[in-house]
Design an enzyme around this catalytic site. Structure first.
Site, PDB file in Angstrom:
ATOM      1  N   GLY A  13       0.816  -1.209   0.000  1.00  0.00           N
ATOM      2  CA  GLY A  13       0.000   0.000   0.000  1.00  0.00           C
ATOM      3  C   GLY A  13       0.848   1.256   0.000  1.00  0.00           C
ATOM      4  CB  ALA A  14       4.256   1.782  -0.989  1.00  0.00           C
ATOM      5  N   GLY A  17      -0.796   7.983   0.861  1.00  0.00           N
ATOM      6  CA  GLY A  17      -0.856   8.202   2.290  1.00  0.00           C
ATOM      7  C   GLY A  17       0.368   7.777   3.064  1.00  0.00           C
ATOM      8  N   GLY A  19       1.770   4.841   3.498  1.00  0.00           N
ATOM      9  CA  GLY A  19       2.699   3.947   2.812  1.00  0.00           C
ATOM     10  C   GLY A  19       3.645   4.694   1.890  1.00  0.00           C
ATOM     11  CB  SER A 147      -6.547   0.847  13.705  1.00  0.00           C
ATOM     12  OG  SER A 147      -7.385   1.888  14.170  1.00  0.00           O
ATOM     13  CE1 TYR A 170      -9.338   0.426   9.013  1.00  0.00           C
ATOM     14  CE2 TYR A 170      -9.988   0.956  11.261  1.00  0.00           C
ATOM     15  CZ  TYR A 170      -9.077   1.022  10.226  1.00  0.00           C
ATOM     16  OH  TYR A 170      -7.879   1.680  10.414  1.00  0.00           O
TER      17      TYR A 170
END
Length: 274
Positions: A13-14, A17, A19, A147, A170
């Site tokens: 996920g780079a 944001g 990442g 999280s 989530y």
């Protein structure tokens, strides 16, 4: 750990944001960074931006849609083959409570609830498949970006078919990440591979967050990068951090019976040992 210029780090996920900012930070420290995302155009944009920020950065692009377990397998095979010196895995990719697709329940291509699939199962399978590579390159680290938003897993309705909530989907996927982290730490006690999880920061300005930002992106980068780079954490494993501070996850994360149930379910859903 080896000096940063000798390290190879995969960040999932780079292309957006946290990442993306983390990849820039690690490249700036001299590491070889494997940049993962699910869109080639955004991948190229990310590489161009990182090279402008860090001239001479050693970057490699990998495309895979983590919603599909077959693509996770392909990603693991490519990374292990092309980078046998991989010594750090950052499982950062994820989707929030309401994006994409709004508030309705969604399923992955494999038929699993989408947030559980992307936020947890993909990282579980990728980690399991890359563990031999990480162990061969030890000392090595696994960092799971979780999280403080966590919810207990109802093993009678893990896929939330009976009663769906994007927030609950989530939050249970994030607790599952911590449960897996504790398992990995126990398994890695004699292999030289540590595993830790963190809540990087609260409501950073990223596309996943719909509330008003409460933290700056740099705070999340600092906290996550610390788990990757700090030599003071060489022997620390199985911990959950709130930013830079040690914290406690929900009680279920430390329940051996619950973790065993999740482990068995995860194996069945991903066939990770195959």
């Amino acid at each position: 750990m080896r000096p940063m210029e000798q390290r190879t780090i995969l960040v999932t996920g780079a292309t957006d944001g946290l990442g993306r900012a983390l990849a820039a930070d690690l490249a700036g420290r001299g590491a070889t960074v494997l940049v993962h995302g699910r869109d080639d155009r955004r991948g190229q944009d990310t590489l161009d931006e990182l090279r402008a920020l860090v001239p001479g950065a050693r970057l490699h692009w990998y495309r895979a849609d983590l919603a599909a377990l077959e693509e996770v397998r392909e990603l693991a095979t490519a990374v292990a083959t092309e980078h046998p010196g991989l010594d750090t895995l950052v499982n950062n990719a994820g989707i929030g409570p309401t994006v994409p697709g709004g508030v309705a329940r969604q399923e992955s291509p494999d038929g699993h609830e989408l947030r559980f699939a992307v936020n947890y199962l993909a990282g579980y399978l990728l980690t399991r498949l890359l563990l031999p590579t990480l162990r061969a390159a030890a000392p090595a680290r696994i960092v799971n970006v979780s999280s403080l938003g966590q919810a207990p897993i109802d093993f009678d309705d893990v896929m939330l078919v009976k009663e769906y909530s994007g927030v609950r989907a989530y939050c249970q996927s994030k607790l599952a990440q911590v449960m897996f982290t504790v398992d990995l730490a126990e398994e890695g006690a004699t292999t030289g591979v540590t595993a830790n999880a963190l809540h990087p920061a609260t409501y950073m300005p990223t596309k996943m967050v719909t509330a008003a930002p409460a933290s700056e992106l740099r705070e999340g980068v600092e906290a996550t990068s610390r788990l990757v780079t700090d030599p003071g954490l060489d022997e620390v494993s199985g911990r959950f951090f709130d930013g830079l501070r040690p914290a406690q996850a929900l009680e279920q994360a430390y329940d051996p019976a619950a973790r065993a149930r999740l482990r068995a379910l995860s194996e069945a859903l991903t066939d990770a040992r195959a």
